[in-house]
Write an enzyme that holds these catalytic residues in place. Structure first.
Site, PDB file in Angstrom:
ATOM      1  N   ASP A 166      -6.226   0.657   0.656  1.00 33.20           N
ATOM      2  CA  ASP A 166      -6.290   0.832   2.111  1.00 33.20           C
ATOM      3  C   ASP A 166      -7.663   0.374   2.585  1.00 33.20           C
ATOM      4  O   ASP A 166      -8.423  -0.210   1.813  1.00 33.20           O
ATOM      5  CB  ASP A 166      -6.029   2.289   2.493  1.00 33.20           C
ATOM      6  CG  ASP A 166      -7.117   3.186   1.950  1.00 33.20           C
ATOM      7  OD1 ASP A 166      -8.039   2.669   1.288  1.00 33.20           O
ATOM      8  OD2 ASP A 166      -7.072   4.397   2.185  1.00 33.20           O
ATOM      9  N   LYS A 184       0.818  -1.209   0.000  1.00 30.08           N
ATOM     10  CA  LYS A 184       0.000   0.000   0.000  1.00 30.08           C
ATOM     11  C   LYS A 184       0.854   1.261   0.000  1.00 30.08           C
ATOM     12  O   LYS A 184       0.628   2.174  -0.790  1.00 30.08           O
ATOM     13  CB  LYS A 184      -0.947  -0.025   1.207  1.00 30.08           C
ATOM     14  CG  LYS A 184      -1.885   1.155   1.278  1.00 30.08           C
ATOM     15  CD  LYS A 184      -1.392   2.162   2.275  1.00 30.08           C
ATOM     16  CE  LYS A 184      -2.162   3.446   2.149  1.00 30.08           C
ATOM     17  NZ  LYS A 184      -1.639   4.438   3.111  1.00 30.08           N
TER      18      LYS A 184
END
Length: 221
Positions: free
Chosen positions: A140, A122
DNA sequence: AACTCGGGGCA
DNA sequence: TGCCCAGAGTT
């Protein structure tokens, strides 16, 4: 049960109209600052990260500025963000690697970024996309939830959600779509109390329709 | 796949 | 009081 095809184009167009100015809400001036801010953003709000990093980046805005810091000093800087021991250790180690191995520059590949301690898929995507303009979709909690609700993805695995989104969304829209989904997750499609009634995606959202159905049967009973 | 780190915010 | 927050690393 046969589901109607997910109207990807329509969903993306609607999100773009909703959030034409969607952007990264972490404050940063350089790829390095974005990398640090993103490491710090794990499991806490970007707003809180900005409050902490604003004074910190005045003095500490290059990898070499962190080299002389002790673990305790680093923890002092980021106190209040949670997960502070891991984050402190990772940031100090990452800065050392950037200084020694990368001439204090932030690398531009997934492989190199994810080899840095505290940097996962991420965070790497956020840096590549926002700092270097390389198309990427960082998954996320917001992107994960909203994509699953809308039917843009269907998986409990974040890497799988990323793959499905990349497959369905045109590459040139990856970075924007990432921000649209996050902004939508924060403003309307929240985790606990989603505002489906005011959501322009309601008619094309499986989750909203399922919720409406539940509400109807509850009312009946 | 599940667990841990973790304080702050919010209903 | 319980749940969530622009996650990553370990077991």
């Amino acid at each position: 049960m046969a589901q109607r095809k997910v109207p990807v184009e329509e969903i993306l167009d609607t999100l773009q109209q909703l959030y034409p100015d969607a952007h990264c809400e972490l404050n940063y001036r350089t790829p390095f600052e974005l990398l640090i801010a993103t490491i710090l953003s794990a499991q806490c709000t970007d707003k809180r990260v900005n409050e902490i990093t604003a004074p910190m980046f005045e003095k500490l805005n290059e990898p070499e500025h962190y080299l002389h810091l002790t673990q305790e000093e680093m923890e002092e800087h980021i106190k209040g963000l949670g997960l502070y021991k891991n984050k402190s250790k990772n940031i100090l180690e990452t800065c050392r690697i950037l200084f020694e191995k990368y001439n204090s520059e932030v690398p531009q590949t997934h492989k190199e970024l994810e080899a840095l301690p505290g940097v996962g898929r991420k965070t790497a995507n956020v840096v590549l996309s926002n700092a270097y303009g390389i198309p990427a979709i960082a998954v996320d909690t917001h992107v994960f939830r909203v994509a699953n609700r809308l039917g843009l993805a269907k998986s409990e695995n974040v890497d799988e959600v990323e793959r499905q989104l990349m497959k369905r969304i045109p590459r040139e829209k990856w970075s924007d779509a990432h921000h649209w989904l996050i902004w939508h997750g924060r403003r309307i499609c929240s985790a606990r109390n989603p505002q489906c009634a005011v959501c322009p995606l309601q008619s094309m959202c499986r989750y909203a329709q399922a919720e409406a159905k539940k509400a109807a049967s509850k009312k009946k009973a």
